[in-house]
Write a protein that holds these residues in place. Structure first.
Motif, PDB file in Angstrom:
ATOM      1  N   GLN A  49      -8.432   3.056  -0.763  1.00 21.11           N
ATOM      2  CA  GLN A  49      -9.561   3.819   0.690  1.00 21.11           C
ATOM      3  C   GLN A  49      -9.421   4.909   0.971  1.00 21.11           C
ATOM      4  O   GLN A  49      -7.925   5.463   0.538  1.00 21.11           O
ATOM      5  N   ARG A  86       3.403  11.901  -0.402  1.00 21.85           N
ATOM      6  CA  ARG A  86       2.963  10.583  -0.067  1.00 21.85           C
ATOM      7  C   ARG A  86       3.886  10.261   0.817  1.00 21.85           C
ATOM      8  O   ARG A  86       4.488  10.572   1.317  1.00 21.85           O
ATOM      9  N   ARG A  92      -7.147  11.553   2.691  1.00 22.29           N
ATOM     10  CA  ARG A  92      -5.683  10.803   2.576  1.00 22.29           C
ATOM     11  C   ARG A  92      -6.005   9.323   1.897  1.00 22.29           C
ATOM     12  O   ARG A  92      -7.047   9.117   2.114  1.00 22.29           O
ATOM     13  N   ARG A 128       3.518   7.457   2.897  1.00 18.49           N
ATOM     14  CA  ARG A 128       4.392   6.144   3.963  1.00 18.49           C
ATOM     15  C   ARG A 128       3.741   5.250   2.397  1.00 18.49           C
ATOM     16  O   ARG A 128       3.035   5.076   1.416  1.00 18.49           O
ATOM     17  N   GLU A 164      -9.391   8.463   3.527  1.00 19.53           N
ATOM     18  CA  GLU A 164     -10.357   8.950   4.294  1.00 19.53           C
ATOM     19  C   GLU A 164      -9.958  10.574   3.851  1.00 19.53           C
ATOM     20  O   GLU A 164      -9.638  11.113   3.621  1.00 19.53           O
ATOM     21  N   THR A 185      -4.866   5.951   0.033  1.00 22.10           N
ATOM     22  CA  THR A 185      -4.428   4.570  -0.099  1.00 22.10           C
ATOM     23  C   THR A 185      -4.472   3.171  -1.059  1.00 22.10           C
ATOM     24  O   THR A 185      -5.531   3.410  -1.893  1.00 22.10           O
ATOM     25  N   PRO A 219       1.209  -1.330   0.048  1.00 20.19           N
ATOM     26  CA  PRO A 219      -0.397  -0.177  -0.732  1.00 20.19           C
ATOM     27  C   PRO A 219       1.061   1.393   0.516  1.00 20.19           C
ATOM     28  O   PRO A 219       1.848   1.096   0.490  1.00 20.19           O
ATOM     29  N   LYS A 220       0.502   2.262  -0.526  1.00 20.41           N
ATOM     30  CA  LYS A 220       1.050   3.251  -0.465  1.00 20.41           C
ATOM     31  C   LYS A 220      -0.016   4.832  -0.315  1.00 20.41           C
ATOM     32  O   LYS A 220      -0.904   5.256  -0.935  1.00 20.41           O
ATOM     33  N   VAL A 221       0.981   5.380   0.575  1.00 22.60           N
ATOM     34  CA  VAL A 221      -0.593   5.949   1.515  1.00 22.60           C
ATOM     35  C   VAL A 221      -0.176   7.751   1.076  1.00 22.60           C
ATOM     36  O   VAL A 221       1.178   8.023   0.766  1.00 22.60           O
ATOM     37  N   TYR A 222      -0.894   8.555   0.459  1.00 23.26           N
ATOM     38  CA  TYR A 222      -0.990   9.833   0.078  1.00 23.26           C
ATOM     39  C   TYR A 222      -1.623  10.812   1.019  1.00 23.26           C
ATOM     40  O   TYR A 222      -3.092  10.546   1.374  1.00 23.26           O
ATOM     41  N   GLU A 223      -1.626  12.165   0.444  1.00 28.34           N
ATOM     42  CA  GLU A 223      -1.637  13.338   1.629  1.00 28.34           C
ATOM     43  C   GLU A 223      -2.394  13.924   1.117  1.00 28.34           C
ATOM     44  O   GLU A 223      -1.412  14.113  -0.338  1.00 28.34           O
TER      45      GLU A 223
END
Length: 232
Positions: free
Chosen positions: A166, A203, A176, A205, A168, A178, A129-133
């Protein structure tokens, strides 16, 4: 590996230049003893100009990329490689980014000279998984999370739907996201398809690996434990 070849592969200079450096006494062990071209000293115990050597082959680097830098070795303007020591450009094997962030996206960027590790990170089988704000130009409409999670969203000019993602919602214009894949400009294209525009993107995480303690523009070599977090 002979010391001359090791130093040349790490990008410190040509083999001829490294022979001269050794002859001049610039390469020593931690006790200050001059080394010879055929010395068997462990990598971590070799000093070049009184500094420890760069990480050995198989390194994974973490960079907190600022906006305005391009993930390339050839484009004009500011490049992500400008944020690393110059000699890293001439390492053998070459140091490559693991995936890319576009010029206007900041955050977590990985580099490695280990092709097997690179392909493991980007392989769909790894499902990393790669998380972006992100910040948006216009308020969210409210149906984006369901659309992104459906597994049925199609992007323009593509012939297969996106994997479920996903979302958020943090407030009307920040969120956010994912992802479990990495298509070209995917985050920006997803929101464009909903009639919105991503104004800021970072990014934060990859897997369980974040940027904690690493200032923008700084980099570090990852430990084995930190590399394992990518797949956690």
């Amino acid at each position: 590996m002979r010391l001359v070849k090791l130093l040349a592969n790490l990008g410190y200079g040509s083999r001829k230049e490294m022979q001269l450096a050794i002859r001049n006494g610039w390469v020593t062990d931690r006790d200050g003893n001059r080394l010879k071209p055929d010395s068997k000293t462990a990598h971590e115990d070799v000093l070049f100009d009184d500094e420890p050597l760069d990480p050995a082959q198989g390194v994974v680097l973490l960079l907190n990329k600022p906006v305005g830098y391009t993930c390339s070795t050839k484009d004009h303007g500011r490049l992500v490689y400008d944020l690393l020591p110059d000699r890293f450009r001439t390492r053998k094997p070459a140091l490559s980014s693991i995936g890319r962030l576009d010029k206007e996206t900041s955050g977590l960027l990985l580099f490695t000279d280990d092709g097997t590790f690179l392909h493991k990170v980007i392989s769909p089988k790894s499902n990393v998984p790669k998380v972006y704000e992100l910040a948006l130009d216009r308020p969210l409409k409210g149906d984006e999370a369901a659309l992104f999670a459906s597994g049925e969203m199609m992007l323009e000019s593509e012939d297969r739907p996106l994997k479920p993602a996903q979302l958020e919602v943090l407030d009307d214009t920040t969120a956010r996201l994912t992802l479990h894949e990495g298509r070209y400009h995917q985050v920006r294209r997803m929101f464009a398809a909903t009639g919105n525009h991503v104004a800021q993107l970072r990014r934060s995480r990859i897997g369980a690996l974040g940027l904690e303690g690493l200032a923008e523009g700084e980099w570090k070599a990852l430990s084995d434990n930190e590399k394992a977090k990518i797949f956690a």
